[in-house]
Scaffold this motif. Structure first.
Motif, PDB file in Angstrom:
ATOM      1  N   MET A   1       0.997   4.771   2.067  1.00 50.24           N
ATOM      2  CA  MET A   1       0.393   5.299   3.292  1.00 50.24           C
ATOM      3  C   MET A   1       0.876   6.716   3.570  1.00 50.24           C
ATOM      4  O   MET A   1       1.978   7.116   3.179  1.00 50.24           O
ATOM      5  CB  MET A   1       0.724   4.408   4.486  1.00 50.24           C
TER       6      MET A   1
ATOM      7  N   TYR B   1       0.856  -1.189   0.000  1.00 48.00           N
ATOM      8  CA  TYR B   1       0.000   0.000   0.000  1.00 48.00           C
ATOM      9  C   TYR B   1       0.889   1.235   0.000  1.00 48.00           C
ATOM     10  O   TYR B   1       2.076   1.188   0.337  1.00 48.00           O
ATOM     11  CB  TYR B   1      -0.881   0.050   1.251  1.00 48.00           C
TER      12      TYR B   1
ATOM     13  N   LYS C   1      -2.575  -3.137   9.283  1.00 44.45           N
ATOM     14  CA  LYS C   1      -2.887  -1.714   9.234  1.00 44.45           C
ATOM     15  C   LYS C   1      -3.070  -1.149  10.643  1.00 44.45           C
ATOM     16  O   LYS C   1      -3.538  -1.842  11.546  1.00 44.45           O
ATOM     17  CB  LYS C   1      -4.152  -1.483   8.407  1.00 44.45           C
TER      18      LYS C   1
ATOM     19  N   HIS D   1       3.803   0.598   2.477  1.00 43.88           N
ATOM     20  CA  HIS D   1       3.486  -0.211   3.657  1.00 43.88           C
ATOM     21  C   HIS D   1       3.040  -1.595   3.220  1.00 43.88           C
ATOM     22  O   HIS D   1       2.317  -1.751   2.243  1.00 43.88           O
ATOM     23  CB  HIS D   1       2.367   0.454   4.472  1.00 43.88           C
TER      24      HIS D   1
ATOM     25  N   SER E   1      -3.600   6.748   6.852  1.00 45.93           N
ATOM     26  CA  SER E   1      -4.319   6.693   5.567  1.00 45.93           C
ATOM     27  C   SER E   1      -3.592   5.735   4.628  1.00 45.93           C
ATOM     28  O   SER E   1      -2.392   5.881   4.386  1.00 45.93           O
ATOM     29  CB  SER E   1      -4.379   8.086   4.926  1.00 45.93           C
ATOM     30  N   TYR E   2      -4.346   4.743   4.113  1.00 45.23           N
ATOM     31  CA  TYR E   2      -3.779   3.740   3.203  1.00 45.23           C
ATOM     32  C   TYR E   2      -4.459   3.837   1.838  1.00 45.23           C
ATOM     33  O   TYR E   2      -5.674   4.030   1.755  1.00 45.23           O
ATOM     34  CB  TYR E   2      -3.978   2.334   3.761  1.00 45.23           C
TER      35      TYR E   2
END
Length: 633
Positions: free
Chosen positions: A131, A129, A148, A144, A153-154
């Motif tokens: 992030m 991801y 989580k 990332h 924020s992803y």
């Protein structure tokens, strides 16, 4: 979704639950007895060998019909399926309410038990991801992977690390966000190299205000959410406002950001309403399979990945693709599901797969295989990648050496062969025949030693005569020392072609080359090939997953490709050659004068003898010859 088996309530067993049915034997499997009492409901079946280990897991809309198909006449089964059936000593059946639930249960069992006859994918444990850390005054931009955390924020998941790095690079160049660890950020006293190359606004030393940095973060998030058009309009308004306020440096930053966004938009074609698409293309060759995926999000190709499914019972085309889709979408870790998946082959079970995905994941995916326009262009890209990546896999030196060793074992040779040759014939209705000779060594295709033979002086369509001429020309030269003798000569054909090859090599006194015919099976499909041994009467069939068979298929396919390529080149050359070249007495100078006078061959064909005789260097006799040659058909 709960995939707990239900009870069997069919007329076959009205009063007895059939949550699980099994039959077993010590030395053989009593198929007839088992099939008499198996249900016709949907469900999953598990096949076990004599050692109690799982062989295969499958699902069926009608279990009785599907299982019966395994034990009918073996002539309709592939060698791989026959090998599976011969090992079965026990079958367990689990009934489910619907075929979709059977599919989900099947995939769960495959993931847990890893049966050798199912196709098996190496599944990613987690997807990467992008992030933005929150809670900080200046959030950090980073990749990332893993669990989580709250307050972060992803964006994603992305198909692979390469796609993430590409997006991170664009975000840093365009919006100049920090990517350093907090321990470094909190102890900086002067701007780092990232600021010097214009990839960071240096919030660590106070060169940008927090609210301005937050604005850059918001713009980056808009881009990641696919709101590029809206972002460009907003940046244009801010650029105009900055110019009015005489803040020209700030206006130049907005200008550069707009230009970068438009370059990205120009590189990617967006399909309105269906920009989130997976493109899945399958290519099979020489007993191996490559499935290539293109990931398209917000109309941008984010990345791609090739899978090489393994399993002893690899199906063909749509059947194999159906097995892949079920594993890919139902067994995987958290995925970024598309709205539409484009397929290179039609999949008959696509509605069942779609229903199972919706039940398990709450997602709806539409599958399409009849493609046009941009979607077809994406598919062609994926098909090309699948073909090239599979050929690279086949050419891998380690894989090739293993296949040569397997061929030695299969043919029971004292030493490992180090050089193979294979011949094939190509023509169009007997015309412009070309024979190919392809050479493999333990490193794979040896293209410098490939040879083509233009075949002339034979009856059109006589492949035996064509093969004889090619072999005679080839091995006459090898006997003279103009090349290296192969250890094994493969002839793409049956007993007739092999016998003709034996006669030619016997005449030439070539005695140290092992000759093998490669005949297509009754279905003429890959995996059904029969090897005809040197005596011309004995035959051998290798298992479909045999590395030795894969090597033979690879060199056979390569010789077929090379023969077709040579034939097309010969045909195209003939089409490019002027018909004037075949006329006696019409050399290069006279052809040039004719073409200059009439403007082309079409004008010459329309000309009368008198008109032809008016051309410089063309006598009345030559004019008559030209007219006759061009109008004799």
């Amino acid at each position: 979704m709960d995939s707990t088996p239900t009870s069997d309530t069919t007329p076959d067993a009205p009063n007895e639950p059939a949550e699980e049915t099994s039959a077993s034997g010590i030395d053989h499997f009593d198929a007839a007895g088992f099939l008499k009492q198996v249900t016709r409901q949907a469900g999953v079946y598990q096949m076990y060998g004599g050692d109690g280990n799982i062989l295969y897991v499958g699902k069926a809309k009608n279990l009785k019909n599907r299982l019966t198909s395994y034990f009918q006449s073996s002539s309709g089964l592939s060698p791989k399926t026959r090998a599976l059936v011969s090992r079965i000593r026990n079958i367990q059946v689990t009934v489910t309410p619907t075929e979709a639930e059977a599919l989900v249960l099947e995939q769960n069992l495959i993931k847990q038990q890893r049966p050798p006859y199912n196709i098996l994918l190496r599944d990613d444990k987690s997807y990467p991801y992008i992030m933005f850390t929150s809670g900080d005054e200046f959030p950090r931009l980073a990749m990332h992977r893993g669990g989580k955390k709250k307050g972060v924020s992803y964006f994603g998941p992305f198909p692979n690390v390469g796609a993430v790095k590409s997006s991170l690079g664009f975000l840093q160049k365009t919006f100049r966000l920090r990517n350093c660890e907090d321990s470094i950020f909190n102890n900086r006293q002067r701007p780092c190299l990232q600021h010097q190359i214009n990839r960071c606004t240096a919030p660590c030393v106070g060169l940008i205000k927090a609210e301005e940095y937050r604005e850059d973060i918001r713009h980056a998030e808009m881009f990641l959410r696919g709101k590029s058009d809206e972002l460009v309009r907003e940046l244009a308004d801010q650029m105009e406002a900055a110019s009015i306020n005489l803040e020209f440096e700030k206006a130049a930053v907005y200008r550069d950001q707009i230009a970068a966004l438009k370059r990205v938009q120009a590189q990617n074609i967006v399909e309105s309403g269906s920009a989130d698409i997976d493109v899945i293309a399958l290519h099979q060759q020489a007993g191996m399979v490559c499935v290539h995926l293109l990931y398209i999000r917000q109309g941008r190709i984010l990345g791609s990945k090739s899978h090489f499914p393994k399993g002893q019972l690899l199906e063909v085309g749509g059947e194999l693709l159906a097995s892949f889709l079920a594993q890919f979408y139902l067994q995987g870790a958290e995925r970024d599901y598309p709205r539409v998946t484009l397929l290179s082959h039609e999949v008959s079970d696509h509605e069942v797969i779609s229903e199972a995905i919706q039940q398990q994941c709450g997602r709806q995916i539409a599958f399409q295989s009849d493609l046009r326009g941009q979607r077809n262009r994406w598919m062609q890209m994926a098909l090309t990648a699948a073909k090239e990546n599979l050929q690279a896999q086949l050419a891998n030196k380690q894989n090739t050496l293993q296949r040569f060793e397997a061929l030695q074992d299969a043919l029971r040779l004292e030493s490992m062969p180090e050089r193979l040759e294979c011949f094939d014939i190509s023509h169009s209705h007997g015309e412009l025949t070309v024979a190919s000779c392809v050479v493999f060594d333990t490193n794979g295709p040896l293209k410098s030693d490939y040879r083509k033979f233009n075949i002339d002086g034979i009856t059109g369509g006589d492949d035996y005569a064509a093969m004889e001429q090619a072999l005679r020309r080839r091995y006459t030269r090898l006997q003279k020392g103009e090349g290296v003798m192969p250890d094994i000569l493969l002839i793409d054909g049956g007993k007739g072609q092999l016998n003709r090859a034996r006669e030619v090599l016997a005449e030439l006194a070539v005695t140290d080359v092992l000759m093998i015919g490669v005949a297509k099976g009754t279905t003429r499909k890959a995996g059904f090939e029969t090897l005809i041994l040197p005596d011309g009467t004995s035959e051998m069939t290798l298992d479909g997953d045999s590395p030795a068979l894969h090597l033979i298929q690879h060199i056979r396919d390569e010789s077929h490709r090379f023969a077709i390529t040579g034939h097309k080149q010969r045909r195209d050359k003939k089409r490019r050659t002027s018909r004037l070249e075949d006329i006696p007495g019409v050399g290069a100078k006279r052809r040039r004068e004719l073409l200059r006078h009439f403007g082309g061959l079409q004008g010459i064909q329309k000309a009368s003898i008198e008109d032809l005789a008016k051309v410089p260097l063309i006598s009345k006799k030559i004019a008559e010859d030209i007219y006759t040659a061009l109008n004799s058909e």
